[in-house]
Design a protein around this motif. Structure first.
Motif, PDB file in Angstrom:
ATOM      1  N   ILE A 193       0.862  -1.183   0.000  1.00 35.48           N
ATOM      2  CA  ILE A 193       0.000   0.000   0.000  1.00 35.48           C
ATOM      3  C   ILE A 193       0.899   1.233   0.000  1.00 35.48           C
ATOM      4  O   ILE A 193       1.682   1.451   0.929  1.00 35.48           O
ATOM      5  CB  ILE A 193      -0.933   0.016   1.217  1.00 35.48           C
ATOM      6  N   SER A 194       0.773   2.039  -1.038  1.00 39.06           N
ATOM      7  CA  SER A 194       1.641   3.204  -1.211  1.00 39.06           C
ATOM      8  C   SER A 194       0.882   4.492  -0.920  1.00 39.06           C
ATOM      9  O   SER A 194      -0.321   4.588  -1.192  1.00 39.06           O
ATOM     10  CB  SER A 194       2.179   3.259  -2.646  1.00 39.06           C
ATOM     11  N   GLY A 195       1.604   5.478  -0.393  1.00 36.69           N
ATOM     12  CA  GLY A 195       1.028   6.809  -0.283  1.00 36.69           C
ATOM     13  C   GLY A 195       0.598   7.260   1.098  1.00 36.69           C
ATOM     14  O   GLY A 195      -0.180   8.201   1.215  1.00 36.69           O
ATOM     15  N   PHE A 196       1.092   6.622   2.166  1.00 34.60           N
ATOM     16  CA  PHE A 196       0.835   7.142   3.512  1.00 34.60           C
ATOM     17  C   PHE A 196       1.609   8.451   3.686  1.00 34.60           C
ATOM     18  O   PHE A 196       2.753   8.580   3.223  1.00 34.60           O
ATOM     19  CB  PHE A 196       1.290   6.154   4.584  1.00 34.60           C
ATOM     20  N   VAL A 197       0.988   9.416   4.364  1.00 31.87           N
ATOM     21  CA  VAL A 197       1.624  10.719   4.559  1.00 31.87           C
ATOM     22  C   VAL A 197       1.384  11.190   5.992  1.00 31.87           C
ATOM     23  O   VAL A 197       0.265  11.075   6.511  1.00 31.87           O
ATOM     24  CB  VAL A 197       1.085  11.779   3.580  1.00 31.87           C
ATOM     25  N   ILE A 198       2.429  11.711   6.631  1.00 29.81           N
ATOM     26  CA  ILE A 198       2.292  12.421   7.898  1.00 29.81           C
ATOM     27  C   ILE A 198       2.744  13.851   7.660  1.00 29.81           C
ATOM     28  O   ILE A 198       3.896  14.095   7.303  1.00 29.81           O
ATOM     29  CB  ILE A 198       3.124  11.784   9.024  1.00 29.81           C
ATOM     30  N   ASP A 199       1.812  14.799   7.816  1.00 30.32           N
ATOM     31  CA  ASP A 199       2.119  16.219   7.692  1.00 30.32           C
ATOM     32  C   ASP A 199       2.341  16.799   9.081  1.00 30.32           C
ATOM     33  O   ASP A 199       1.517  16.615   9.983  1.00 30.32           O
ATOM     34  CB  ASP A 199       0.964  16.961   7.008  1.00 30.32           C
ATOM     35  N   VAL A 200       3.457  17.498   9.243  1.00 27.24           N
ATOM     36  CA  VAL A 200       3.817  18.075  10.538  1.00 27.24           C
ATOM     37  C   VAL A 200       3.975  19.585  10.373  1.00 27.24           C
ATOM     38  O   VAL A 200       4.671  20.042   9.459  1.00 27.24           O
ATOM     39  CB  VAL A 200       5.123  17.467  11.077  1.00 27.24           C
ATOM     40  N   THR A 201       3.329  20.358  11.253  1.00 27.89           N
ATOM     41  CA  THR A 201       3.435  21.811  11.222  1.00 27.89           C
ATOM     42  C   THR A 201       3.990  22.304  12.550  1.00 27.89           C
ATOM     43  O   THR A 201       3.420  22.030  13.607  1.00 27.89           O
ATOM     44  CB  THR A 201       2.067  22.465  10.975  1.00 27.89           C
ATOM     45  N   VAL A 202       5.114  23.015  12.491  1.00 27.92           N
ATOM     46  CA  VAL A 202       5.729  23.615  13.673  1.00 27.92           C
ATOM     47  C   VAL A 202       5.197  25.039  13.827  1.00 27.92           C
ATOM     48  O   VAL A 202       5.023  25.759  12.834  1.00 27.92           O
ATOM     49  CB  VAL A 202       7.265  23.619  13.553  1.00 27.92           C
ATOM     50  N   GLU A 203       4.934  25.426  15.067  1.00 29.86           N
ATOM     51  CA  GLU A 203       4.395  26.744  15.365  1.00 29.86           C
ATOM     52  C   GLU A 203       5.173  27.840  14.648  1.00 29.86           C
ATOM     53  O   GLU A 203       6.410  27.825  14.606  1.00 29.86           O
ATOM     54  CB  GLU A 203       4.433  26.973  16.875  1.00 29.86           C
ATOM     55  N   THR A 204       4.463  28.790  14.083  1.00 31.12           N
ATOM     56  CA  THR A 204       5.069  29.858  13.289  1.00 31.12           C
ATOM     57  C   THR A 204       6.164  30.590  14.071  1.00 31.12           C
ATOM     58  O   THR A 204       5.964  30.954  15.240  1.00 31.12           O
ATOM     59  CB  THR A 204       3.998  30.871  12.856  1.00 31.12           C
ATOM     60  N   GLY A 205       7.312  30.773  13.408  1.00 32.59           N
ATOM     61  CA  GLY A 205       8.405  31.522  14.008  1.00 32.59           C
ATOM     62  C   GLY A 205       9.307  30.719  14.915  1.00 32.59           C
ATOM     63  O   GLY A 205      10.236  31.279  15.513  1.00 32.59           O
ATOM     64  N   LYS A 206       9.045  29.389  15.041  1.00 35.03           N
ATOM     65  CA  LYS A 206       9.859  28.561  15.924  1.00 35.03           C
ATOM     66  C   LYS A 206      10.444  27.380  15.166  1.00 35.03           C
ATOM     67  O   LYS A 206       9.960  26.999  14.107  1.00 35.03           O
ATOM     68  CB  LYS A 206       9.024  28.068  17.112  1.00 35.03           C
ATOM     69  N   THR A 207      11.526  26.830  15.713  1.00 33.77           N
ATOM     70  CA  THR A 207      12.141  25.624  15.167  1.00 33.77           C
ATOM     71  C   THR A 207      12.233  24.580  16.265  1.00 33.77           C
ATOM     72  O   THR A 207      12.232  24.902  17.461  1.00 33.77           O
ATOM     73  CB  THR A 207      13.551  25.903  14.613  1.00 33.77           C
ATOM     74  N   ALA A 208      12.313  23.314  15.870  1.00 30.36           N
ATOM     75  CA  ALA A 208      12.396  22.238  16.859  1.00 30.36           C
ATOM     76  C   ALA A 208      13.016  21.004  16.226  1.00 30.36           C
ATOM     77  O   ALA A 208      12.874  20.767  15.018  1.00 30.36           O
ATOM     78  CB  ALA A 208      11.008  21.914  17.394  1.00 30.36           C
TER      79      ALA A 208
END
Length: 576
Positions: free
Chosen positions: A234-249
């Motif tokens: 099964i192809s095409g699993f996706v995890i989208d991750v969004t980091v709070e604006t203006g920050k890095t981690a």
């Protein structure tokens, strides 16, 4: 603390200022709490009393203390009912509540909110009101397990709120999540409602910890297809991750694979250990994406599989939202074509043309895959005793017609429950929640009717049955479902027709995959309890073994509400 009234020399009347209780700087009696609310803090323990009708519908009644918080946060507390502090004029209500409350306004009785609560039995629930002056909703009662403690955690990440419960090993399991579009600055506090204005209930809260989340992260999983075939890639699993604006981690992303599933490939490359795939992203900011492909387990297993995962950033663990599961193709799926101009007459007869275009399947026990599973007792040969099911839906209803062939019918012969007679049971899980019990899901219900309509049962059963002109019995006064039933004139069986109100059972209304189950009861004189003979391919979701899962939504099949009249080009119940 109770509000006190001071009469001033100028005859003005004003409440005394609220004295800070622990970390909380405000209080509110909301709705019909009747002024019963009070709070104190001693030795690290908050004791809060409150009355009120409930936190529900469009009119809340409770007492709470609160403080202002901004942005994403994690709040943890241990809860216990303080029976010594209760004052009651009526019996304890099963839905008295204690827990966290988040609201933009302190005392709006119909205000938007999120509540993370334990009820009388210490079962957990996440409830909310998405906007002012609308009805409240909830995720459904989640029963306390042997591994659960009475410590809960409410986490806000952006506008997503999650309720978690601490386990005996120190970890937290997620109970439910929901997104409410709240202001960045809100009031967070502890609340108590008696669910009965005749009572004042008291609760103790200890170990309170409220922590701002330094760097908030939101993660969502996308599953590429709703079903899978055993052993397939099964192809095409996706995890989208969004980091709070203006920050890095620095992010550590983990995905727990279903048992027997393996990682085929991923971008970026992940490492696999003990069934968990882990990805690390250094200095991540803005939006990032993980793409991966999986190899499904070759065994048939349960009717579905679940994925779970987390993201760790700056010492805080975030869950992964979005799609969480897939269903096995084949033996667990039926279809309801959309036939907009078609309706049924609830008279216990499948008239010519009435169900034309429906999806049709038969419980005939000619194989050991559903439908047709023999659950209990002796039975007639499949060509002498079987059930044919017709299903379609229109704008208002899901319509199910059941044609039962039974060479020995018996109605109301020795029992007063419909399921202890020759009858059929229809079950639906209108939000496909897969809860451990249908009673824990307000959109999970049962509808049971005997083959002559003499007995009915289930959730919100129609109250009044009438004799029909053709010799059957029917009811059309139900809130959720209606029915018509009639024995066949030649004594060979019976017909039951159901109409299920879509607007009442589906959540959301446009959901197109719901839990679905049918059981057949075939009574023999002297039988006790449920007399089920055939049903869906039932499994115990905890053991993986076949069972009669009439009250367990995790073992039900899937009914797909098609958007057109066109049925899939697959044979009935074949593995495809």
């Amino acid at each position: 603390m109770k509000k006190t009234i001071l009469v001033l020399a100028m005859l003005a009347i004003a409440p005394l200022a609220f004295s800070q209780v622990g970390v909380f700087t405000g209080e509110a009696t909301v709705g019909d709490d009747g002024g019963a609310g009070q709070a104190s803090f001693s030795g690290g323990v908050y004791t809060i009393d409150g009355s009120g009708n409930d936190i529900w519908n469009q009119s809340d009644g409770f007492y709470w203390v609160y403080k202002e918080v901004t942005g994403s946060f994690s709040a943890t507390v241990s809860l216990a009912w303080n029976e010594a502090g209760a004052i009651r004029g009526a019996a304890v209500n099963d839905w008295r509540k204690m827990g966290f409350m988040v609201r933009p306004e302190p005392d709006n009785i119909a205000g938007m909110h999120v509540a993370a609560i334990l009820n009388n039995a210490l079962n957990a629930d996440l409830a909310w009101r998405d906007a002012n002056n609308t009805n409240a909703a909830d995720a459904g009662e989640n029963g306390k397990t042997a591994n659960d403690t009475d410590t809960i955690r409410l986490v806000r990440v952006f506008n997503n709120f999650s309720l978690l419960r601490k386990q005996t090993d120190g970890s937290f399991r997620t109970i439910a999540s929901h997104t409410v579009d709240m202001p960045d600055k809100v009031l967070l506090g502890l609340a108590v409602t008696a669910h009965d204005v005749s009572n004042i209930e008291s609760a103790k809260f200890s170990g309170l910890q409220i922590d701002p989340i330094a760097t908030a992260v939101e993660a969502t999983r996308t599953v590429p297809q709703p079903t899978y075939t055993g052993g397939s890639l099964i192809s095409g699993f996706v995890i989208d991750v969004t980091v709070e604006t203006g920050k890095t981690a620095d992010l550590t992303i983990s995905e727990v694979l279903p048992e027997g599933w393996t990682l085929a490939s991923s971008t970026p490359t992940g490492t696999v250990a003990n069934g968990v795939v882990t990805w690390t992203l250094a200095g991540a900011s803005g939006k990032k994406q993980i793409k991966y492909n999986l190899k499904a387990a070759s065994g048939m297993g349960l009717e579905g599989v679940l994925f779970s995962g987390s993201v760790v950033a700056a010492g805080t663990t975030f869950g992964i939202g979005g799609n969480a599961g897939m269903d096995l193709e084949g033996a667990d799926r039926a279809y309801a074509p959309f036939l907009s101009g078609k309706s049924t007459t609830l008279d216990g007869e499948l008239k010519a043309g009435e169900y034309d275009g429906s999806y049709v399947f038969t419980f005939d026990r000619t194989n050991d895959r559903a439908p047709g599973v023999l659950l209990a007792g002796a039975s007639f040969a499949h060509d002498k005793s079987n059930l044919t099911v017709h299903v379609f839906h229109n704008a208002g209803f899901i319509n199910v017609g059941l044609d039962m062939i039974d060479p020995s019918v018996s109605f109301s012969s020795h029992a007063t429950d419909a399921w202890q007679n020759d009858s059929c049971e229809l079950y639906m899980d209108g939000d496909n929640s897969r809860k451990a019990t249908k009673d824990g899901n307000q959109f999970g219900f049962q509808a049971t009717v005997t083959g002559n309509g003499s007995l009915i049962g289930g959730n919100d059963a129609p109250g009044t049955a009438v004799d029909t002109a053709n010799g059957g019995r029917a009811s059309t006064d139900g809130l959720y479902w209606n029915w018509g039933a009639k024995p066949k004139a030649d004594g060979s069986g019976f017909v039951i027709e159901y109409q299920v109100e879509k607007a009442m059972i589906l959540e959301p209304l446009d959901v197109d995959h719901i839990g679905f189950d049918i059981g057949v009861n075939d009574v023999n004189q002297g039988d006790t309890g449920r007399t089920g003979k055939w049903a869906w391919w039932h499994f115990d979701a905890d053991t993986g073994k076949r069972k009669d899962a009439w009250d367990d939504e995790r073992g039900w099949g899937i009914l797909e509400l098609l958007k057109t009249a066109q049925l899939p080009g697959v044979p009935d119940w074949a593995l495809y």
